[in-house]
Design a protein around this motif. Structure first.
Motif, short mmCIF file in Angstrom:
data_model
loop_
_atom_site.label_atom_id
_atom_site.label_comp_id
_atom_site.label_asym_id
_atom_site.label_seq_id
_atom_site.Cartn_x
_atom_site.Cartn_y
_atom_site.Cartn_z
N ARG A 1 -10.89 -7.88 21.46
CA ARG A 1 -11.20 -6.45 21.49
C ARG A 1 -11.64 -6.04 22.87
O ARG A 1 -12.23 -6.81 23.63
N ALA B 1 -14.23 -3.44 24.21
CA ALA B 1 -15.34 -2.74 23.53
C ALA B 1 -16.19 -1.95 24.52
O ALA B 1 -17.37 -2.26 24.74
N PHE C 1 -12.75 -5.87 31.63
CA PHE C 1 -11.70 -5.36 30.74
C PHE C 1 -10.31 -5.81 31.21
O PHE C 1 -9.46 -6.15 30.39
N GLU D 1 -18.05 1.50 21.60
CA GLU D 1 -19.41 1.14 21.18
C GLU D 1 -20.36 2.30 21.46
O GLU D 1 -21.11 2.31 22.43
N VAL E 1 -22.16 -5.47 16.58
CA VAL E 1 -21.06 -6.25 17.16
C VAL E 1 -20.58 -7.33 16.18
O VAL E 1 -19.38 -7.54 16.01
N LEU F 1 -24.08 -11.36 28.65
CA LEU F 1 -24.15 -11.39 27.19
C LEU F 1 -24.08 -12.82 26.64
O LEU F 1 -23.92 -13.00 25.42
N1 GLU Z 1 -20.17 -2.51 24.95
C1 GLU Z 1 -20.40 -3.60 25.88
C2 GLU Z 1 -20.02 -3.16 27.29
O1 GLU Z 1 -19.43 -2.13 27.50
C3 GLU Z 1 -19.62 -4.84 25.50
C4 GLU Z 1 -20.27 -5.60 24.43
C5 GLU Z 1 -19.49 -6.80 23.96
O2 GLU Z 1 -18.40 -7.08 24.48
O3 GLU Z 1 -19.97 -7.46 23.04
O4 GLU Z 1 -20.36 -3.88 28.22
#
Ligand code: GLU
Length: 324
Positions: A17, A19, A34, A53, A200, A218
């Motif tokens: 994904r 996100a 990305f 998100e 998530v 993360l």
């Molecule tokens: N929404 C998060 C971001 O834009 C990504 C979170 C994820 O990939 O778990 O950095």
């Protein structure tokens, strides 16, 4: 383990994904993650789902979701399903909370930040970009309920002593003792929404996500998310690939203080997408000097084998080249 070693599972299609959080505008650090996620997926034949998100920020400005999608498209990315938005899925997160409460994994907690800080025995990290205080398990209530009431209260997950270990495709073997570093963390917030960690896990599970590719800030969230998979008794856990972060010359994570690195700003100053992709390619050691390349060439030439594991510095020379 590198992409050549990611097991090829012929029985079902791997799914990843994109996100993005629609916090305003994507910057070079977001674009880096990305574009790599997309390139790996397209090289290896994974399905790509787009998920917005929109819960993990209290302030989604009007138009920010469209702007985020437009920026991804401008970079040359595409996806096979979505977008889905988290705010449409609140009932699913509530169901997960009911399951967690039934197993007595979670409890309501009204303690203030300063009460939690007073009880904290050690800060969890020296990273100036992370501010969360450890929640000492001695602060847990003695009675853990078996039902979930969404009464505008924070709810925390019980984090027992022990190590959560996993193999990251890019960063190698990982082990986190979350009881020591984080303690019980929030999974439901007093704004009546799930925390990022819970949302998530539920989203990734429901969408059949098998491959998670994102920034290494993360990594410890992956450990927290694995704890949630286990508390929810979800057997299929995803494969993680955490990528180096882009930092400013001062070592801090890329942010406004390092100048305007928003993709939209480069678009407005007529920097072509091939230049942005060219800088990302240089960072990934696809090229030895900064030179514009197409997104398809990036995809064909990208390899996790040459991607550094150390974080990458966005230099004044990088900025000057993009604007030249
Ligand atoms: N929404 C998060 C971001 O834009 C990504 C979170 C994820 O990939 O778990 O950095």
């Amino acid at each position: 383990m590198h992409e050549s070693k990611i097991p090829n599972q012929p029985l079902f299609r791997q799914t990843t994904r994109l996100a993005p959080s629609p916090t305003g505008a994507l910057h070079l650090g977001n674009a880096f993650a990305f574009v790599i996620n997309w390139a790996l997926a397209r090289k290896l034949g994974w399905h790509i789902a787009l998920r917005i998100e929109d819960l993990d920020t209290p302030r989604v400005k009007p138009g920010a979701i469209d702007q985020t999608i437009h920026t991804l498209e401008w970079l040359g990315l595409d996806w096979d399903s979505g977008p889905t938005t988290q705010t449409d899925r609140l009932d699913r997160y509530q169901q997960a909370m009911i399951t967690l409460a039934h197993g007595q994994h979670v409890y309501p907690c009204e303690l203030t930040r300063s009460q939690i800080e007073q009880a904290a025995s050690a800060p969890h990290t020296n990273d100036p970009d992370q501010h969360e205080t450890r929640f000492d398990p001695s602060l847990r209530p003695t009675e853990i309920p078996k039902t979930f009431h969404d009464a505008g209260t924070n709810w925390r997950l019980r984090v027992e002593p022990g190590t959560i270990a996993f193999e990251d495709t890019h960063m190698g073997a990982q082990a986190f003792d979350l009881n020591t570093t984080r303690g019980d963390f929030v999974v439901w917030t007093k704004r009546c929404t799930p925390s990022y960690q819970l949302a998530v896990v539920v989203d990734d599970h429901d969408a059949g996500i098998t491959q998670i590719v994102r920034g290494n800030d993360l990594l410890d969230s992956a450990a927290r998310q694995l704890l949630l998979y286990r508390a929810l008794e979800i057997e299929s856990e995803p494969t993680y690939t955490h990528l180096p972060l882009i930092r400013g010359s001062d070592g801090r994570r890329l942010a406004k203080r390092h100048g305007d690195t928003r993709i939209d700003t480069y678009t407005q100053s007529e920097t072509p997408p091939e230049k942005i992709i060219g800088l990302l390619a240089y960072w990934c050691k696809i090229t030895h000097q900064r030179t514009p390349i197409s997104i398809n060439e990036f995809k064909d030439r990208f390899s996790l084998d040459t991607l550094p594991t150390d974080d990458i510095v966005f230099t004044p020379e990088d900025d000057a080249w993009l604007r030249s």
